[in-house]
Design a protein around this motif. Structure first.
Motif, PDB file in Angstrom:
ATOM      1  N   LYS A 127      33.395  15.964 -21.975  1.00 42.88           N
ATOM      2  CA  LYS A 127      31.989  16.231 -21.668  1.00 42.88           C
ATOM      3  C   LYS A 127      31.331  17.014 -22.804  1.00 42.88           C
ATOM      4  CE  LYS A 127      28.931  18.240 -18.230  1.00 42.88           C
ATOM      5  NZ  LYS A 127      28.809  18.892 -16.936  1.00 42.88           N
ATOM      6  N   SER A 128      32.065  17.985 -23.388  1.00 37.61           N
ATOM      7  CA  SER A 128      31.471  18.764 -24.476  1.00 37.61           C
ATOM      8  C   SER A 128      31.167  17.875 -25.669  1.00 37.61           C
ATOM      9  CB  SER A 128      32.380  19.924 -24.884  1.00 37.61           C
ATOM     10  OG  SER A 128      33.585  19.445 -25.418  1.00 37.61           O
ATOM     11  N   ARG A 129      31.973  16.854 -25.868  1.00 33.86           N
ATOM     12  CA  ARG A 129      31.738  15.943 -26.978  1.00 33.86           C
ATOM     13  C   ARG A 129      30.620  14.976 -26.638  1.00 33.86           C
ATOM     14  NH1 ARG A 129      36.750  13.649 -27.415  1.00 33.86           N
ATOM     15  NH2 ARG A 129      36.050  11.904 -26.175  1.00 33.86           N
ATOM     16  N   ASN A 130      30.685  14.333 -25.478  1.00 36.86           N
ATOM     17  CA  ASN A 130      29.737  13.290 -25.108  1.00 36.86           C
ATOM     18  C   ASN A 130      28.352  13.823 -24.745  1.00 36.86           C
ATOM     19  OD1 ASN A 130      32.477  11.697 -23.464  1.00 36.86           O
ATOM     20  ND2 ASN A 130      31.703  11.221 -25.480  1.00 36.86           N
ATOM     21  N   VAL A 131      28.275  14.950 -24.082  1.00 35.27           N
ATOM     22  CA  VAL A 131      26.992  15.468 -23.610  1.00 35.27           C
ATOM     23  C   VAL A 131      26.404  16.482 -24.593  1.00 35.27           C
ATOM     24  CG1 VAL A 131      25.833  16.736 -21.756  1.00 35.27           C
ATOM     25  CG2 VAL A 131      27.607  15.068 -21.209  1.00 35.27           C
ATOM     26  N   ARG A 132      27.218  17.401 -25.050  1.00 41.62           N
ATOM     27  CA  ARG A 132      26.706  18.474 -25.914  1.00 41.62           C
ATOM     28  C   ARG A 132      26.817  18.177 -27.404  1.00 41.62           C
ATOM     29  NH1 ARG A 132      28.914  21.256 -21.452  1.00 41.62           N
ATOM     30  NH2 ARG A 132      30.948  21.600 -22.383  1.00 41.62           N
ATOM     31  N   GLY A 133      27.474  17.093 -27.781  1.00 41.88           N
ATOM     32  CA  GLY A 133      27.593  16.737 -29.186  1.00 41.88           C
ATOM     33  C   GLY A 133      28.441  17.699 -29.976  1.00 41.88           C
ATOM     34  N   ALA A 134      29.476  18.239 -29.331  1.00 43.20           N
ATOM     35  CA  ALA A 134      30.320  19.246 -29.985  1.00 43.20           C
ATOM     36  C   ALA A 134      31.719  18.703 -30.230  1.00 43.20           C
ATOM     37  CB  ALA A 134      30.388  20.505 -29.126  1.00 43.20           C
ATOM     38  N   LEU A 135      32.054  18.525 -31.491  1.00 40.00           N
ATOM     39  CA  LEU A 135      33.403  18.097 -31.869  1.00 40.00           C
ATOM     40  C   LEU A 135      34.260  19.328 -32.136  1.00 40.00           C
ATOM     41  CD1 LEU A 135      32.554  15.296 -34.464  1.00 40.00           C
ATOM     42  CD2 LEU A 135      33.446  14.972 -32.158  1.00 40.00           C
ATOM     43  N   SER A 136      35.550  19.180 -31.946  1.00 34.90           N
ATOM     44  CA  SER A 136      36.445  20.266 -32.336  1.00 34.90           C
ATOM     45  C   SER A 136      36.528  20.286 -33.867  1.00 34.90           C
ATOM     46  CB  SER A 136      37.836  20.062 -31.741  1.00 34.90           C
ATOM     47  OG  SER A 136      38.473  18.949 -32.342  1.00 34.90           O
ATOM     48  N   VAL A 137      36.846  21.444 -34.410  1.00 38.70           N
ATOM     49  CA  VAL A 137      36.993  21.561 -35.867  1.00 38.70           C
ATOM     50  C   VAL A 137      38.086  20.609 -36.344  1.00 38.70           C
ATOM     51  CG1 VAL A 137      37.720  23.109 -37.736  1.00 38.70           C
ATOM     52  CG2 VAL A 137      36.090  23.911 -36.011  1.00 38.70           C
ATOM     53  N   SER A 138      39.192  20.535 -35.610  1.00 38.14           N
ATOM     54  CA  SER A 138      40.292  19.665 -36.045  1.00 38.14           C
ATOM     55  C   SER A 138      39.881  18.188 -36.020  1.00 38.14           C
ATOM     56  CB  SER A 138      41.547  19.899 -35.200  1.00 38.14           C
ATOM     57  OG  SER A 138      41.276  19.676 -33.842  1.00 38.14           O
ATOM     58  N   LYS A 139      39.110  17.760 -35.010  1.00 40.28           N
ATOM     59  CA  LYS A 139      38.637  16.371 -34.959  1.00 40.28           C
ATOM     60  C   LYS A 139      37.676  16.101 -36.113  1.00 40.28           C
ATOM     61  CE  LYS A 139      38.043  12.223 -33.403  1.00 40.28           C
ATOM     62  NZ  LYS A 139      39.113  11.235 -33.553  1.00 40.28           N
ATOM     63  N   PHE A 140      36.783  17.068 -36.382  1.00 33.66           N
ATOM     64  CA  PHE A 140      35.842  16.885 -37.484  1.00 33.66           C
ATOM     65  C   PHE A 140      36.602  16.693 -38.797  1.00 33.66           C
ATOM     66  CE2 PHE A 140      32.889  17.843 -40.823  1.00 33.66           C
ATOM     67  CZ  PHE A 140      31.718  17.258 -40.379  1.00 33.66           C
ATOM     68  N   LYS A 141      37.632  17.484 -39.009  1.00 34.38           N
ATOM     69  CA  LYS A 141      38.409  17.357 -40.244  1.00 34.38           C
ATOM     70  C   LYS A 141      39.114  16.006 -40.329  1.00 34.38           C
ATOM     71  CE  LYS A 141      40.432  21.227 -41.819  1.00 34.38           C
ATOM     72  NZ  LYS A 141      41.198  22.500 -41.794  1.00 34.38           N
ATOM     73  N   GLN A 142      39.523  15.452 -39.181  1.00 36.33           N
ATOM     74  CA  GLN A 142      40.191  14.146 -39.159  1.00 36.33           C
ATOM     75  C   GLN A 142      39.267  13.027 -39.621  1.00 36.33           C
ATOM     76  OE1 GLN A 142      41.650  13.390 -35.221  1.00 36.33           O
ATOM     77  NE2 GLN A 142      43.127  15.065 -35.279  1.00 36.33           N
ATOM     78  N   ILE A 143      37.979  13.130 -39.300  1.00 39.81           N
ATOM     79  CA  ILE A 143      37.045  12.038 -39.605  1.00 39.81           C
ATOM     80  C   ILE A 143      36.258  12.274 -40.895  1.00 39.81           C
ATOM     81  CG2 ILE A 143      36.810  11.413 -37.175  1.00 39.81           C
ATOM     82  CD1 ILE A 143      33.967  12.737 -37.310  1.00 39.81           C
ATOM     83  N   SER A 144      36.562  13.342 -41.604  1.00 44.85           N
ATOM     84  CA  SER A 144      35.774  13.695 -42.782  1.00 44.85           C
ATOM     85  C   SER A 144      36.653  13.784 -44.025  1.00 44.85           C
ATOM     86  CB  SER A 144      35.071  15.033 -42.544  1.00 44.85           C
ATOM     87  OG  SER A 144      36.020  16.057 -42.340  1.00 44.85           O
TER      88      SER A 144
END
Length: 150
Positions: A127-144
């Motif tokens: 929900k935090s990802r889908n509704v609030r647009g908040a990725l975890s730092v570790s997920k962000f690093k995976q896609i960047s």
């Protein structure tokens, strides 16, 4: 907005005050975003936009619109830290995440292009990802990709 020595001196003073404030109250002063924007612009040669520019904070030499997010992480990084809200309804081309220690010293910067961020935010699940647009730092690093230091 210009990246100047005078602004950096003011930010240094603000950082000192923020550290004292946190030590006394246990709460952050709320300057992480401004510090992240300044150092991303300085270290990556970006041009900062004016205050409250919808969707993006800076442009690069190719005029790509860049959102800048900052996160102060303690020395002992734990799972669960999140990047600030990323809104898909605004125009932007990429997001740069500036990671700093608790004293606002920049340790690294990561950049993810919009298609990767959109896919991660719209993936079924959290929900935090889908509704609030908040990725975890570790997920962000995976896609960047790491853009500083290179």
């Amino acid at each position: 907005m210009l990246v100047s020595e005078e602004i950096e001196a003011l930010l240094t003073t603000a950082i000192d005050l923020a550290a004292k404030y946190k030590k006394l109250t246990g709460k952050p002063l709320g300057i992480t975003g401004e510090v992240a924007e300044f150092y991303a612009a300085k270290l990556l040669n970006l041009k900062l936009m004016g205050a409250r520019s919808p969707g993006y904070d800076a442009i690069d030499s190719d005029y790509r619109k860049i959102q800048i997010k900052g996160r102060c992480l303690p020395d002992k990084f734990k799972v669960g830290h999140r990047v600030g809200s990323i809104r898909l309804e605004h125009q932007w081309d990429s997001v740069i995440l500036v990671l700093m220690n608790e004293f606002f010293v920049v340790s690294e910067m990561w950049e993810a292009d919009r298609p990767m961020v959109e896919a991660a935010l719209l993936a079924p699940g959290s929900k935090s990802r889908n509704v609030r647009g908040a990725l975890s730092v570790s997920k962000f690093k995976q896609i960047s990709k790491r853009v500083w230091p290179v």
